[in-house]
Design a protein around this motif. Sequence first.
Motif, PDB file in Angstrom:
ATOM      1  N   GLN A 167     -34.608  33.327  36.221  1.00  0.00           N
ATOM      2  CA  GLN A 167     -36.102  33.251  35.848  1.00  0.00           C
ATOM      3  C   GLN A 167     -36.625  34.324  36.800  1.00  0.00           C
ATOM      4  O   GLN A 167     -37.604  34.989  36.494  1.00  0.00           O
ATOM      5  CB  GLN A 167     -36.567  31.752  36.319  1.00  0.00           C
ATOM      6  CG  GLN A 167     -36.280  30.908  35.059  1.00  0.00           C
ATOM      7  CD  GLN A 167     -36.654  29.398  35.564  1.00  0.00           C
ATOM      8  OE1 GLN A 167     -37.526  29.120  36.174  1.00  0.00           O
ATOM      9  NE2 GLN A 167     -36.079  28.365  34.751  1.00  0.00           N
ATOM     10  N   GLN A 168     -36.205  34.279  38.154  1.00  0.00           N
ATOM     11  CA  GLN A 168     -36.869  35.086  39.018  1.00  0.00           C
ATOM     12  C   GLN A 168     -36.679  36.634  38.916  1.00  0.00           C
ATOM     13  O   GLN A 168     -37.652  37.551  38.976  1.00  0.00           O
ATOM     14  CB  GLN A 168     -36.474  34.971  40.542  1.00  0.00           C
ATOM     15  CG  GLN A 168     -37.018  33.469  41.003  1.00  0.00           C
ATOM     16  CD  GLN A 168     -36.598  32.983  42.303  1.00  0.00           C
ATOM     17  OE1 GLN A 168     -35.970  33.862  43.068  1.00  0.00           O
ATOM     18  NE2 GLN A 168     -37.027  31.841  42.526  1.00  0.00           N
ATOM     19  N   ILE A 169     -35.303  37.038  38.325  1.00  0.00           N
ATOM     20  CA  ILE A 169     -34.761  38.148  38.113  1.00  0.00           C
ATOM     21  C   ILE A 169     -35.561  38.724  36.879  1.00  0.00           C
ATOM     22  O   ILE A 169     -36.352  39.910  36.692  1.00  0.00           O
ATOM     23  CB  ILE A 169     -33.426  38.396  37.811  1.00  0.00           C
ATOM     24  CG1 ILE A 169     -32.837  38.231  39.242  1.00  0.00           C
ATOM     25  CG2 ILE A 169     -32.907  39.752  37.146  1.00  0.00           C
ATOM     26  CD1 ILE A 169     -31.276  37.939  39.142  1.00  0.00           C
ATOM     27  N   GLU A 170     -35.734  37.860  35.998  1.00  0.00           N
ATOM     28  CA  GLU A 170     -36.696  38.349  34.632  1.00  0.00           C
ATOM     29  C   GLU A 170     -38.132  38.655  34.946  1.00  0.00           C
ATOM     30  O   GLU A 170     -38.821  39.548  34.627  1.00  0.00           O
ATOM     31  CB  GLU A 170     -36.611  36.947  33.608  1.00  0.00           C
ATOM     32  CG  GLU A 170     -35.235  36.915  32.964  1.00  0.00           C
ATOM     33  CD  GLU A 170     -35.080  38.238  31.756  1.00  0.00           C
ATOM     34  OE1 GLU A 170     -35.944  38.820  31.478  1.00  0.00           O
ATOM     35  OE2 GLU A 170     -33.793  38.222  31.597  1.00  0.00           O
ATOM     36  N   ARG A 171     -38.768  37.945  36.028  1.00  0.00           N
ATOM     37  CA  ARG A 171     -39.938  37.911  36.214  1.00  0.00           C
ATOM     38  C   ARG A 171     -40.213  39.430  37.002  1.00  0.00           C
ATOM     39  O   ARG A 171     -41.081  40.305  36.908  1.00  0.00           O
ATOM     40  CB  ARG A 171     -40.471  37.078  37.114  1.00  0.00           C
ATOM     41  CG  ARG A 171     -41.276  35.900  36.477  1.00  0.00           C
ATOM     42  CD  ARG A 171     -42.076  34.928  37.479  1.00  0.00           C
ATOM     43  NE  ARG A 171     -41.317  34.135  38.454  1.00  0.00           N
ATOM     44  CZ  ARG A 171     -40.707  33.439  38.311  1.00  0.00           C
ATOM     45  NH1 ARG A 171     -40.630  32.608  37.113  1.00  0.00           N
ATOM     46  NH2 ARG A 171     -39.968  32.744  39.398  1.00  0.00           N
ATOM     47  N   ALA A 172     -38.976  39.625  38.066  1.00  0.00           N
ATOM     48  CA  ALA A 172     -39.128  40.826  38.725  1.00  0.00           C
ATOM     49  C   ALA A 172     -39.050  42.010  37.728  1.00  0.00           C
ATOM     50  O   ALA A 172     -39.522  43.065  38.135  1.00  0.00           O
ATOM     51  CB  ALA A 172     -38.119  41.032  39.452  1.00  0.00           C
ATOM     52  N   LEU A 173     -38.351  42.115  36.696  1.00  0.00           N
ATOM     53  CA  LEU A 173     -38.170  43.139  35.699  1.00  0.00           C
ATOM     54  C   LEU A 173     -39.219  43.282  34.732  1.00  0.00           C
ATOM     55  O   LEU A 173     -39.101  44.502  34.096  1.00  0.00           O
ATOM     56  CB  LEU A 173     -36.783  42.875  34.960  1.00  0.00           C
ATOM     57  CG  LEU A 173     -35.523  43.182  35.795  1.00  0.00           C
ATOM     58  CD1 LEU A 173     -34.253  42.425  34.793  1.00  0.00           C
ATOM     59  CD2 LEU A 173     -35.219  44.471  36.273  1.00  0.00           C
ATOM     60  N   PRO A 189     -35.636  41.963  46.245  1.00  0.00           N
ATOM     61  CA  PRO A 189     -35.926  40.744  46.973  1.00  0.00           C
ATOM     62  C   PRO A 189     -35.597  39.348  46.524  1.00  0.00           C
ATOM     63  O   PRO A 189     -35.605  38.536  47.271  1.00  0.00           O
ATOM     64  CB  PRO A 189     -37.566  41.023  46.680  1.00  0.00           C
ATOM     65  CG  PRO A 189     -37.676  42.448  46.702  1.00  0.00           C
ATOM     66  CD  PRO A 189     -36.537  42.671  45.746  1.00  0.00           C
ATOM     67  N   VAL A 190     -35.157  39.175  45.243  1.00  0.00           N
ATOM     68  CA  VAL A 190     -34.766  38.064  44.743  1.00  0.00           C
ATOM     69  C   VAL A 190     -33.366  37.615  45.376  1.00  0.00           C
ATOM     70  O   VAL A 190     -33.248  36.680  45.922  1.00  0.00           O
ATOM     71  CB  VAL A 190     -34.622  38.203  43.231  1.00  0.00           C
ATOM     72  CG1 VAL A 190     -33.790  36.765  42.670  1.00  0.00           C
ATOM     73  CG2 VAL A 190     -35.854  38.413  42.545  1.00  0.00           C
ATOM     74  N   ASP A 191     -32.562  38.731  45.491  1.00  0.00           N
ATOM     75  CA  ASP A 191     -31.252  38.385  46.196  1.00  0.00           C
ATOM     76  C   ASP A 191     -31.356  38.010  47.743  1.00  0.00           C
ATOM     77  O   ASP A 191     -30.870  37.019  48.386  1.00  0.00           O
ATOM     78  CB  ASP A 191     -30.310  39.612  46.061  1.00  0.00           C
ATOM     79  CG  ASP A 191     -29.640  39.808  44.827  1.00  0.00           C
ATOM     80  OD1 ASP A 191     -29.446  39.032  44.048  1.00  0.00           O
ATOM     81  OD2 ASP A 191     -29.023  41.100  44.437  1.00  0.00           O
TER      82      ASP A 191
END
Length: 152
Positions: free
Chosen positions: A22-28, A114-116
């Motif tokens: 979810q966080q990666i999808e938002r970041a992309l 930043p997600v990582d």
Amino acid sequence: MPVEPATRIAYLLRMLSSTLNQQIERALRPLDLTQAQLAALAQLAISAPARLSSAELGRRAGVTPQAMWSAISNLEHRGLVRRSPHPTHGRVLEIAITEVGSSVLEQAQELTAPVDAHAMATLTEAEKRQFRSLLLKTMTGLGIPHPDPGRG
């Protein structure tokens, strides 16, 4: 008596994976990329100058061939990858990342870093190395292809 879910590794990994996804999808979102598209660009960059088929990209990204075909079609439409016939297998199309695709990949990696970092923020450097090592060993045990651990 039911087993407490938090004691099951599959449950913990599912929760972690779901939240990270979810966080990666938002970041992309600013780049209008999906995780499958990001995975395809990353695999093509790693493999360059070699080209990969859609089926191979799907295997490496852990998505169905149909999902990868859709991802590649979108990337090609945007000029981020190009497809060309395989020199000896006429029905196979090979895919390569373009310069524009490499630039978008770099931007995507900057947006998702930043997600990582947030996910690993409470771990020491030694714990981060150990965690990565254990995840890679688990992937090996399940027969999941993964990058060489010495590559970053």
